[in-house]
Design an enzyme around this catalytic site. Structure first.
Site, PDB file in Angstrom:
ATOM      1  N   GLY A   6       1.016  -0.826  -0.097  1.00  0.00           N
ATOM      2  CA  GLY A   6       0.397   0.220   0.013  1.00  0.00           C
ATOM      3  C   GLY A   6       0.289   1.057   0.388  1.00  0.00           C
ATOM      4  N   CYS A  33       5.597  -6.005   1.125  1.00  0.00           N
ATOM      5  CA  CYS A  33       6.150  -4.491   1.273  1.00  0.00           C
ATOM      6  C   CYS A  33       5.612  -4.057   2.292  1.00  0.00           C
ATOM      7  CB  CYS A  33       4.979  -4.138  -0.013  1.00  0.00           C
ATOM      8  SG  CYS A  33       6.038  -2.366  -0.600  1.00  0.00           S
ATOM      9  N   TYR A  34       4.286  -2.943   1.906  1.00  0.00           N
ATOM     10  CA  TYR A  34       3.915  -2.546   3.630  1.00  0.00           C
ATOM     11  C   TYR A  34       3.406  -3.196   4.537  1.00  0.00           C
ATOM     12  CZ  TYR A  34       0.484   0.344   6.126  1.00  0.00           C
ATOM     13  OH  TYR A  34      -0.374   0.809   6.793  1.00  0.00           O
ATOM     14  N   HIS A 117       7.579  -7.212  -4.747  1.00  0.00           N
ATOM     15  CA  HIS A 117       6.488  -7.661  -4.708  1.00  0.00           C
ATOM     16  C   HIS A 117       6.638  -8.949  -5.738  1.00  0.00           C
ATOM     17  CE1 HIS A 117       3.981  -4.388  -4.062  1.00  0.00           C
ATOM     18  NE2 HIS A 117       4.661  -3.413  -3.758  1.00  0.00           N
ATOM     19  N   GLU A 119       4.010 -10.296  -6.543  1.00  0.00           N
ATOM     20  CA  GLU A 119       3.048 -11.153  -7.145  1.00  0.00           C
ATOM     21  C   GLU A 119       2.579 -10.918  -8.643  1.00  0.00           C
ATOM     22  OE1 GLU A 119       3.203  -9.067  -4.746  1.00  0.00           O
ATOM     23  OE2 GLU A 119       2.184  -7.183  -5.338  1.00  0.00           O
ATOM     24  N   SER A 171     -24.671 -12.171 -23.916  1.00  0.00           N
ATOM     25  CA  SER A 171     -23.379 -10.637 -24.488  1.00  0.00           C
ATOM     26  C   SER A 171     -23.481 -11.635 -25.475  1.00  0.00           C
ATOM     27  CB  SER A 171     -23.492 -10.154 -24.419  1.00  0.00           C
ATOM     28  OG  SER A 171     -21.893 -10.443 -23.090  1.00  0.00           O
ATOM     29  N   GLY A 172     -23.075 -13.141 -25.287  1.00  0.00           N
ATOM     30  CA  GLY A 172     -21.435 -13.323 -26.498  1.00  0.00           C
ATOM     31  C   GLY A 172     -19.952 -13.848 -24.898  1.00  0.00           C
ATOM     32  N   GLY A 173     -20.438 -12.336 -24.760  1.00  0.00           N
ATOM     33  CA  GLY A 173     -18.880 -11.956 -23.487  1.00  0.00           C
ATOM     34  C   GLY A 173     -19.333 -13.788 -22.425  1.00  0.00           C
ATOM     35  N   VAL A 174     -17.463 -13.560 -22.238  1.00  0.00           N
ATOM     36  CA  VAL A 174     -16.999 -14.835 -21.471  1.00  0.00           C
ATOM     37  C   VAL A 174     -18.085 -14.991 -20.210  1.00  0.00           C
ATOM     38  CG1 VAL A 174     -14.763 -15.970 -20.381  1.00  0.00           C
ATOM     39  CG2 VAL A 174     -14.571 -14.567 -22.204  1.00  0.00           C
ATOM     40  N   ASP A 175     -17.646 -14.235 -19.801  1.00  0.00           N
ATOM     41  CA  ASP A 175     -19.028 -14.398 -17.863  1.00  0.00           C
ATOM     42  C   ASP A 175     -20.246 -14.900 -17.894  1.00  0.00           C
ATOM     43  OD1 ASP A 175     -16.218 -12.993 -17.523  1.00  0.00           O
ATOM     44  OD2 ASP A 175     -16.420 -11.514 -17.400  1.00  0.00           O
ATOM     45  N   SER A 176     -21.148 -13.781 -18.540  1.00  0.00           N
ATOM     46  CA  SER A 176     -22.038 -14.630 -19.209  1.00  0.00           C
ATOM     47  C   SER A 176     -22.365 -15.559 -19.680  1.00  0.00           C
ATOM     48  CB  SER A 176     -23.258 -13.162 -19.635  1.00  0.00           C
ATOM     49  OG  SER A 176     -22.463 -13.039 -20.933  1.00  0.00           O
ATOM     50  N   SER A 177     -21.475 -16.065 -20.733  1.00  0.00           N
ATOM     51  CA  SER A 177     -22.024 -17.404 -21.298  1.00  0.00           C
ATOM     52  C   SER A 177     -21.140 -18.473 -20.659  1.00  0.00           C
ATOM     53  CB  SER A 177     -20.918 -17.743 -22.675  1.00  0.00           C
ATOM     54  OG  SER A 177     -21.119 -16.454 -23.652  1.00  0.00           O
ATOM     55  N   LYS A 314     -10.882 -14.022 -13.530  1.00  0.00           N
ATOM     56  CA  LYS A 314     -10.794 -14.494 -15.130  1.00  0.00           C
ATOM     57  C   LYS A 314     -10.859 -16.132 -15.588  1.00  0.00           C
ATOM     58  CE  LYS A 314     -12.409 -12.177 -18.643  1.00  0.00           C
ATOM     59  NZ  LYS A 314     -14.280 -11.225 -18.814  1.00  0.00           N
TER      60      LYS A 314
END
Ligand code: XMP
Length: 476
Positions: A6, A33-34, A117, A119, A171-177, A314
């Site tokens: 942070g 870090c912080y 970091h 990550e 919509s055809g997008g990944v998440d809603s599909s 994702k």
């Protein structure tokens, strides 16, 4: 517990802190870090203030007994303050040229800290450090699999929904599909998928969405072609925020005009992901653009939410989609904005302009695919993929857009006075920041030549070099 990084200084009295008894609980804690500075500060070490930030790559030299940091390697630093004196009971775990306490540990108390970091991808063995903490110190069993997740989700969806019906805007997008495919596994045709075609999709995309849903998602599927309605609502409008608001309002109107068919639904499915959950908890974000998704529904519907993906990132959503048998065209797609090509057309949205963008976008994507720079061809293309070019960064999002100006050109001895197309291809981790990808010049040149030759009304092509910030990924 992982205490994250942070921007604040632990030496300020109002900076974020934790109840020190958490550090005495015997539970494994990793401070990054912080987080490392906070552990040092609370456990009786000394943190030194610095107004100068150290930012960038350093070589890490681990101590022989270091439990997490292991091999020497490159690490990414981004800090001002640093730990000057270790707290009692701690030992030095690693140093760099510029930072003495680059890592510290107290194995008996299960407390660990790293100044860099782990990550970020610039830390070469960052994943290994996190693995050692999570598996060797915290004893996690690493049993999350897409298969287990699907089985558990199906059960909990059935439990939540009972005999009810679920509406899912797609919509055809990944998440809603993926959300739809998962819910369909649980309740079959009691899931109603509604696809509203606003006429602002990429070339051939609407047909592809319909076909993919019918093939891969065993639910009830309806498709409303509302393109005429959207075009007339958008006529004469060129302000970006107005366009976005109009599109949002038209979505609601489409749902309203089909109220009879939708009334039997009790639940609304949404492809909300974990980053959305985290972000909506933040009170500091300014509205840069009014975002909206296909789920813009009339108030009166008041449906209860079903959000089966709300704990996933994702890449996990994609893994679940793959396990559900969805094809790459559904799960490896680039993100595409809810308002569609309207935000890639500067100025008024007309059918002619949408067609120019669709045709140019098709060509650009086809050339990127042929050059091995993206993994999917544009919808409807039979081009074959080129050899992968590992010298070019992976593309997060790529598109063609249209500017609302005209310039002079010459074609076949004739003067032209036509529009420019902007090509954009960006690399990003999470769409919050992004930068332009160095597409090889010959690929850009081929795309530009084809666009000017094949797309009516276009006589110039530009490549957008701006990063985000200060620009955004989309033009509007
Ligand atoms: P910007 O242009 O803000 O975009 O840098 C960041 C990411 O969000 C996508 N985007 C949207 N997605 N509804 C969406 O679902 C929207 O209204 C919207 N606007 C932008 C954009 O494509 C990029 O991935």
């Amino acid at each position: 517990m992982i205490l994250s990084g942070g921007p604040r200084s632990v030496l300020d009295s109002d900076s974020p802190t934790i109840d020190p008894s958490l550090l005495a609980s015997g539970k494994p804690v990793l401070g990054i870090c912080y987080g490392q500075q906070l552990i040092a500060h609370l456990m009786g070490g000394q943190v030194e203030r610095s107004d100068k930030r150290e930012y960038g790559k350093q070589v890490l030299h681990p101590a022989p007994n270091a439990l997490l940091t292991g091999e020497p390697g490159q690490v990414w630093m981004s800090h001002g303050d640093s730990v000057r004196r270790l707290p009692p009971g701690f030992e030095l775990a690693a140093s760099t040229e510029t930072c003495h306490v680059a890592a510290m540990q107290s194995p008996s108390q299960k407390l660990f800290g790293v100044q860099f970091h782990p990550e970020v991808t610039h830390t070469s063995n960052g994943r290994e450090i996190l693995r050692r903490f999570l598996i060797e110190q915290a004893n996690f069993s690493r049993d999350w699999t897409a298969r287990n997740f699907i089985d558990e989700s199906i059960e909990s969806i059935r439990e939540q929904v009972g005999e009810g019906r679920v509406l899912c805007g797609v919509s055809g997008g990944v998440d809603s599909s993926v959300a739809a495919a998962l819910i369909a596994r649980a309740i079959g045709d009691r899931l109603l998928c509604v696809f509203v075609d606003h006429g602002l999709m990429r070339k051939y995309e609407a047909d592809a969405v319909i076909e993919m849903f019918q093939r891969y998602v065993p639910a009830t599927f309806v498709h409303y072609d509302a393109s005429e309605q959207f075009f007339s609502a958008l006529a004469g409008v060129s302000d970006p925020e107005n366009k976005r608001k109009i599109i949002g309002a038209e979505f609601v109107r489409v749902f309203e005009s089909h109220a009879n068919e939708l009334q039997g639904c009790d639940y609304l499915a949404q492809g909300t992901l974990y980053p959305d959950v985290v972000e909506s908890g933040s009170q500091t974000a300014a509205t840069i653009k009014t975002h909206h998704n296909v789920g813009g529904l009339p108030e009166w519907m008041r449906l209860q939410l079903v959000e089966p993906l709300r704990l996933l990132f994702k890449d996990e959503v994609r893994a679940v989609g793959r396990e559900l048998g969805l094809p790459p065209e559904m799960i490896d797609r680039e993100p595409f904005p809810g308002p569609g090509l309207a935000v890639r057309i500067v100025g008024e949205v007309t059918k002619e302009r949408v067609k120019m963008v669709q045709d140019s976008d098709y060509i650009f994507r086809e050339e990127l695919f042929r050059a091995g720079l993206v993994s999917l061809p544009p919808f409807g293309s039979r081009a074959s993929i080129g050899e992968q070019n590992s010298n070019v960064e992976p593309i997060w999002q790529s598109y063609a857009a249209l500017l609302d100006v005209r310039s002079v050109g010459v074609m076949g001895d004739e003067r032209t006075y036509a529009h420019p197309i902007v090509l954009r291809a960006v690399a990003s981790e999470d769409a919050m920041t992004a930068h332009a990808v160095a597409i090889p010049f010959d690929v850009l040149e081929r795309a530009a030549t084809r666009i000017v030759n094949e797309v009516d009304g276009v006589n110039r092509v530009f490549y957008d070099l701006t990063s985000k910030p200060p620009a955004t990924i989309e033009l509007e």
